[in-house]
Motif scaffolding. Structure first.
Motif, PDB file in Angstrom:
ATOM      1  N   UNK A 189       8.567  42.102  23.040  1.00  0.00           N
ATOM      2  CA  UNK A 189       8.872  42.110  24.467  1.00  0.00           C
ATOM      3  C   UNK A 189       8.462  43.408  25.134  1.00  0.00           C
ATOM      4  N   UNK A 190       8.410  44.513  24.360  1.00  0.00           N
ATOM      5  CA  UNK A 190       8.162  45.835  24.920  1.00  0.00           C
ATOM      6  C   UNK A 190       7.123  46.557  24.067  1.00  0.00           C
ATOM      7  N   UNK A 191       6.059  47.028  24.718  1.00  0.00           N
ATOM      8  CA  UNK A 191       4.982  47.728  24.021  1.00  0.00           C
ATOM      9  C   UNK A 191       4.827  49.109  24.661  1.00  0.00           C
ATOM     10  N   UNK A 192       4.937  50.148  23.841  1.00  0.00           N
ATOM     11  CA  UNK A 192       4.956  51.526  24.322  1.00  0.00           C
ATOM     12  C   UNK A 192       3.652  52.254  23.994  1.00  0.00           C
ATOM     13  N   UNK A 193       3.240  53.129  24.895  1.00  0.00           N
ATOM     14  CA  UNK A 193       2.082  53.978  24.711  1.00  0.00           C
ATOM     15  C   UNK A 193       2.446  55.403  25.146  1.00  0.00           C
ATOM     16  N   UNK A 198       5.867  57.609  34.637  1.00  0.00           N
ATOM     17  CA  UNK A 198       7.149  56.922  34.731  1.00  0.00           C
ATOM     18  C   UNK A 198       6.904  55.412  34.809  1.00  0.00           C
ATOM     19  N   UNK A 199       7.980  54.633  34.698  1.00  0.00           N
ATOM     20  CA  UNK A 199       7.853  53.179  34.663  1.00  0.00           C
ATOM     21  C   UNK A 199       8.699  52.543  35.755  1.00  0.00           C
ATOM     22  N   UNK A 200       8.104  51.642  36.560  1.00  0.00           N
ATOM     23  CA  UNK A 200       8.881  50.981  37.606  1.00  0.00           C
ATOM     24  C   UNK A 200       9.882  49.975  37.060  1.00  0.00           C
ATOM     25  N   UNK A 203       8.572  46.288  32.393  1.00  0.00           N
ATOM     26  CA  UNK A 203       7.205  45.778  32.287  1.00  0.00           C
ATOM     27  C   UNK A 203       6.193  46.914  32.213  1.00  0.00           C
ATOM     28  N   UNK A 204       6.661  48.129  32.490  1.00  0.00           N
ATOM     29  CA  UNK A 204       5.772  49.280  32.458  1.00  0.00           C
ATOM     30  C   UNK A 204       4.721  49.200  33.554  1.00  0.00           C
TER      31      UNK A 204
END
Length: 243
Positions: A189-193, A198-200, A203-204
């Motif tokens: 569900x969540x993919x990080x880089x 910052x993230x709104x 959903x990034x």
């Protein structure tokens, strides 16, 4: 906007990827006073922050986990599955003794990563959530990489060994291509880089959650001063415009 911070080592010889235990204690104490730490998927408020630690080094269990409990904080721990032992009787000082360059090649003899038993303990505490950091901590865009093994099989292994759901994937080295991202988003569900933006939302930006570098802090408040916050905001606007 949600700040997501990325850390690696504590008290390592690899200074660009580390902070001292004294710095981390002061830094996490400050975070506990100013913010509410959240896991991926939890409700975001104007006080929310997400802490992420890459690679599941034993120094996380030894130094950081006690601080999370002390200050009632949460953190996401990204685990490279192939280097995790079930358990160990090696003493703490030996496990902390390796130089960074020697950790991966000596992991069986020194247990420099958290064990699955320790990961289970931390998850059960409610202060730590587990993410996959691939099976072998490889660059996913290198030729010949088995993306299915690195991205999906690592999830299966973590869920079986720890007994928890794993919904987050942290891209190793911040490297990826369309195929890697597509497969990761299929299974997580969540993919990080990385990227210092910052993230709104969860959903990034463009489907990837950006993280701010928290290694090599000069002061406990380095990431939260007006100049740093303005720089992160500008980077966010640039990334958002390109997405």
């Amino acid at each position: 906007m949600l700040p997501v911070i990325m850390y690696h080592h504590v008290n390592s010889d690899d200074l660009p990827l580390s902070n001292s235990d004294v710095m981390m204690k002061a830094h996490l104490e400050l975070i506990s006073e100013r913010y509410t730490t959240i896991f991926p998927g939890e409700t975001i408020t104007n006080r929310s922050i997400c802490l992420t630690f890459d690679d599941a080094y034993y120094d996380f269990y030894y130094y950081i986990f006690p601080l999370l409990k002390q200050y009632n904080l949460k953190a996401l721990l990204a685990v490279p599955c192939a280097f995790i032992l079930d358990d160990t009787d090696i003493d703490s000082q030996q496990r902390l003794s390796l130089k960074h360059a020697d950790i991966y090649k000596n992991y069986r003899d020194f247990a420099p990563f958290c064990t699955f038993e320790e990961l289970q303990e931390m998850v059960h505490s409610g202060h730590v959530m587990i993410a996959s950091h691939s099976m072998n901590h490889v660059n996913l865009i290198d030729e010949g990489i088995d993306l299915e093994k690195e991205i999906f099989s690592s999830k299966v292994m973590l869920e079986e060994k720890i007994g928890c759901r794993v919904d987050s994937f942290v891209l190793p080295y911040g490297k990826y291509n369309d195929a890697a991202v597509e497969l990761a988003r299929e299974h997580y569900s969540y993919v990080f880089r990385i990227g210092n933006a910052l993230n709104p939302s969860w959903d990034g930006i463009g489907g990837l959650i950006y993280r701010i570098k928290g290694d090599g802090l000069k002061r406990p408040c380095s990431l939260f001063n007006p100049f740093s916050q303005f720089a992160f905001w500008c980077k966010t606007m640039v990334k958002w415009a390109k997405s």
